[in-house]
Motif scaffolding. Structure first.
Motif, PDB file in Angstrom:
ATOM      1  N   UNK A  61      40.291  32.183  37.269  1.00  0.00           N
ATOM      2  CA  UNK A  61      39.112  31.519  37.304  1.00  0.00           C
ATOM      3  C   UNK A  61      37.905  32.224  37.651  1.00  0.00           C
ATOM      4  N   UNK A  62      38.043  33.231  38.625  1.00  0.00           N
ATOM      5  CA  UNK A  62      37.183  34.137  39.171  1.00  0.00           C
ATOM      6  C   UNK A  62      36.995  35.048  38.010  1.00  0.00           C
ATOM      7  N   UNK A  63      38.202  35.540  37.207  1.00  0.00           N
ATOM      8  CA  UNK A  63      37.991  36.509  36.101  1.00  0.00           C
ATOM      9  C   UNK A  63      36.926  35.639  35.003  1.00  0.00           C
ATOM     10  N   UNK A  64      37.557  34.515  34.627  1.00  0.00           N
ATOM     11  CA  UNK A  64      36.774  33.814  33.647  1.00  0.00           C
ATOM     12  C   UNK A  64      35.253  33.805  33.874  1.00  0.00           C
ATOM     13  N   UNK A  65      35.039  33.216  35.041  1.00  0.00           N
ATOM     14  CA  UNK A  65      33.617  32.943  35.399  1.00  0.00           C
ATOM     15  C   UNK A  65      32.828  34.287  35.454  1.00  0.00           C
ATOM     16  N   UNK A  66      33.460  35.228  36.018  1.00  0.00           N
ATOM     17  CA  UNK A  66      32.844  36.652  36.044  1.00  0.00           C
ATOM     18  C   UNK A  66      32.531  37.411  34.814  1.00  0.00           C
ATOM     19  N   UNK A  67      33.495  37.177  34.065  1.00  0.00           N
ATOM     20  CA  UNK A  67      33.142  37.733  32.506  1.00  0.00           C
ATOM     21  C   UNK A  67      32.019  36.944  32.302  1.00  0.00           C
ATOM     22  N   UNK A  68      31.861  35.498  31.964  1.00  0.00           N
ATOM     23  CA  UNK A  68      30.971  35.004  31.523  1.00  0.00           C
ATOM     24  C   UNK A  68      29.593  34.979  32.165  1.00  0.00           C
ATOM     25  N   UNK A  69      29.364  35.385  33.338  1.00  0.00           N
ATOM     26  CA  UNK A  69      28.196  35.347  34.258  1.00  0.00           C
ATOM     27  C   UNK A  69      28.033  36.869  34.385  1.00  0.00           C
ATOM     28  N   UNK A  70      28.718  37.998  33.955  1.00  0.00           N
ATOM     29  CA  UNK A  70      28.142  39.266  33.828  1.00  0.00           C
ATOM     30  C   UNK A  70      28.591  39.802  35.504  1.00  0.00           C
ATOM     31  N   UNK A  71      29.469  39.584  36.052  1.00  0.00           N
ATOM     32  CA  UNK A  71      29.608  40.066  37.551  1.00  0.00           C
ATOM     33  C   UNK A  71      30.252  41.297  37.737  1.00  0.00           C
ATOM     34  N   UNK A  72      30.388  41.762  38.704  1.00  0.00           N
ATOM     35  CA  UNK A  72      31.056  43.181  38.735  1.00  0.00           C
ATOM     36  C   UNK A  72      32.500  42.692  39.480  1.00  0.00           C
ATOM     37  N   UNK A  73      33.393  42.943  38.256  1.00  0.00           N
ATOM     38  CA  UNK A  73      34.750  42.433  38.473  1.00  0.00           C
ATOM     39  C   UNK A  73      35.549  43.406  39.420  1.00  0.00           C
ATOM     40  N   UNK A  74      35.177  44.813  39.647  1.00  0.00           N
ATOM     41  CA  UNK A  74      35.701  45.576  40.328  1.00  0.00           C
ATOM     42  C   UNK A  74      35.611  45.068  41.999  1.00  0.00           C
ATOM     43  N   UNK A  75      34.672  44.112  41.972  1.00  0.00           N
ATOM     44  CA  UNK A  75      34.339  43.707  43.487  1.00  0.00           C
ATOM     45  C   UNK A  75      35.052  42.224  43.420  1.00  0.00           C
ATOM     46  N   UNK A  76      34.574  41.533  42.429  1.00  0.00           N
ATOM     47  CA  UNK A  76      35.107  40.201  42.329  1.00  0.00           C
ATOM     48  C   UNK A  76      36.793  39.769  42.489  1.00  0.00           C
ATOM     49  N   UNK A  77      37.572  40.808  41.525  1.00  0.00           N
ATOM     50  CA  UNK A  77      38.721  40.290  41.438  1.00  0.00           C
ATOM     51  C   UNK A  77      39.609  40.821  42.552  1.00  0.00           C
ATOM     52  N   UNK A  78      39.291  41.946  43.268  1.00  0.00           N
ATOM     53  CA  UNK A  78      40.123  42.293  44.617  1.00  0.00           C
ATOM     54  C   UNK A  78      39.823  41.077  45.667  1.00  0.00           C
ATOM     55  N   UNK A  79      38.418  40.627  45.539  1.00  0.00           N
ATOM     56  CA  UNK A  79      38.108  39.587  46.746  1.00  0.00           C
ATOM     57  C   UNK A  79      38.915  38.283  46.449  1.00  0.00           C
ATOM     58  N   UNK A  80      39.214  38.087  45.128  1.00  0.00           N
ATOM     59  CA  UNK A  80      39.866  36.866  44.815  1.00  0.00           C
ATOM     60  C   UNK A  80      41.112  37.008  45.080  1.00  0.00           C
ATOM     61  N   UNK A  81      41.679  38.108  45.018  1.00  0.00           N
ATOM     62  CA  UNK A  81      43.297  38.303  45.368  1.00  0.00           C
ATOM     63  C   UNK A  81      43.437  38.333  46.831  1.00  0.00           C
ATOM     64  N   UNK A  82      42.414  38.597  47.898  1.00  0.00           N
ATOM     65  CA  UNK A  82      42.430  38.844  49.219  1.00  0.00           C
ATOM     66  C   UNK A  82      41.990  37.773  49.735  1.00  0.00           C
ATOM     67  N   UNK A  83      41.281  36.762  49.195  1.00  0.00           N
ATOM     68  CA  UNK A  83      40.241  35.754  49.930  1.00  0.00           C
ATOM     69  C   UNK A  83      41.020  34.639  50.827  1.00  0.00           C
ATOM     70  N   UNK A  84      42.513  34.628  50.971  1.00  0.00           N
ATOM     71  CA  UNK A  84      43.304  33.725  51.612  1.00  0.00           C
ATOM     72  C   UNK A  84      44.223  34.464  52.502  1.00  0.00           C
ATOM     73  N   UNK A  85      44.101  35.521  52.871  1.00  0.00           N
ATOM     74  CA  UNK A  85      45.182  36.396  53.540  1.00  0.00           C
ATOM     75  C   UNK A  85      45.389  35.567  55.117  1.00  0.00           C
ATOM     76  N   UNK A  86      44.506  34.914  55.682  1.00  0.00           N
ATOM     77  CA  UNK A  86      44.657  34.159  56.928  1.00  0.00           C
ATOM     78  C   UNK A  86      44.422  32.669  56.324  1.00  0.00           C
ATOM     79  N   UNK A  87      45.572  31.815  56.516  1.00  0.00           N
ATOM     80  CA  UNK A  87      45.477  30.257  56.360  1.00  0.00           C
ATOM     81  C   UNK A  87      45.783  29.868  57.509  1.00  0.00           C
ATOM     82  N   UNK A  88      44.705  29.001  57.808  1.00  0.00           N
ATOM     83  CA  UNK A  88      44.943  28.167  59.235  1.00  0.00           C
ATOM     84  C   UNK A  88      45.028  26.569  58.818  1.00  0.00           C
TER      85      UNK A  88
END
Length: 247
Positions: A61-88
């Motif tokens: 979903x981040x990739x889809x939205x990022x492409x539509x909104x002109x985001x920097x995927x080099x930042x966005x996609x790694x962040x999406x992969x790593x966003x829930x490293x710690x789940x409490x």
């Protein structure tokens, strides 16, 4: 002498672009295959609402939205992969720290892989700001899109499934036995005890909190499905139309 000088100059000419290419590569985060390989054994296995499948949905979903909104995927996609490293757990007193801890752990690993500090900081900000409970303001386009992508996974059919799984994990009933739905006046909402209440305390409010138009449109579609589900659920609880048969 001139031939030798030309040869050395030519070597230097070819060396500089190669060196720069390596520097640029090191500035970026590792590729997705590398991130997934490192992440998989570390992601929560006890929490199916925040497991690898959740992460993969958020990435897409981040990739889809990022492409539509002109985001920097080099930042966005790694962040999406790593966003829930710690789940409490949702009912943990430390729940609000999960995103910041994930950001710290992600930053440490990215730096160990040679990722440039500025890139790491941008990715870490996205991770720290993605959480609803963390209350960190998203300052960049990429951070806002990661918030949107993560929140979309709390809506629609998958959002319903995740909501009830999470409620069951800390012993919440599906709904209040005497008053399954309320306007908040007849009785107070209590999503710690009744999972359906969480639709009203949080989930139904998410579409209006989306940052991007792309995410908002998807959110409204998913919201419509959730309200139809709620109507069906309430009808089944009340036993309406159960004895009717099609003509």
């Amino acid at each position: 002498m001139q031939a030798a000088l030309y040869k050395c100059t030519a070597c230097l000419f070819h060396f500089i672009p190669e060196s720069n290419a390596k520097l640029v590569t090191r500035m970026k985060a590792p590729d997705e295959h590398t991130i997934k390989h490192w992440l998989t054994p570390r992601i929560a296995k006890h929490d199916t609402a925040h497991d690898l499948q959740h992460v993969m949905r958020v990435v897409e979903r981040a990739r889809d939205i990022g492409q539509a909104e002109g985001a920097d995927l080099n930042i966005l996609i790694p962040a999406a992969w790593l966003h829930d490293l710690i789940a409490l757990p949702k009912n943990s007193a430390e729940r609000s720290q999960a995103a910041s801890r994930s950001a710290e752990q992600a930053a440490a690993w990215l730096l160990s892989q040679g990722t440039h500090r500025a890139t790491v900081d941008a990715i870490s900000h996205c991770i720290a700001a993605h959480s609803f409970s963390g209350e960190v303001q998203a300052r960049t386009k990429e951070a806002k899109i990661l918030q949107d992508a993560d929140r979309l996974d709390a809506l629609g059919a998958i959002g319903i499934a995740r909501c009830f799984v999470t409620g069951a994990s800390f012993g919440a009933a599906f709904y209040h036995p005497e008053m399954p739905i309320t306007d908040g006046n007849s009785r107070s909402f209590n999503d710690k005890h009744y999972t359906l209440d969480h639709f009203y305390t949080k989930l139904y409010k998410l579409p209006e909190r989306m940052h991007t138009q792309t995410a908002r449109e998807i959110a409204l579609q998913r919201l419509s499905f959730m309200k139809k589900f709620e109507q069906q659920l309430i009808g089944e609880i009340a036993g309406k139309n159960d004895m009717q048969h099609p003509a």
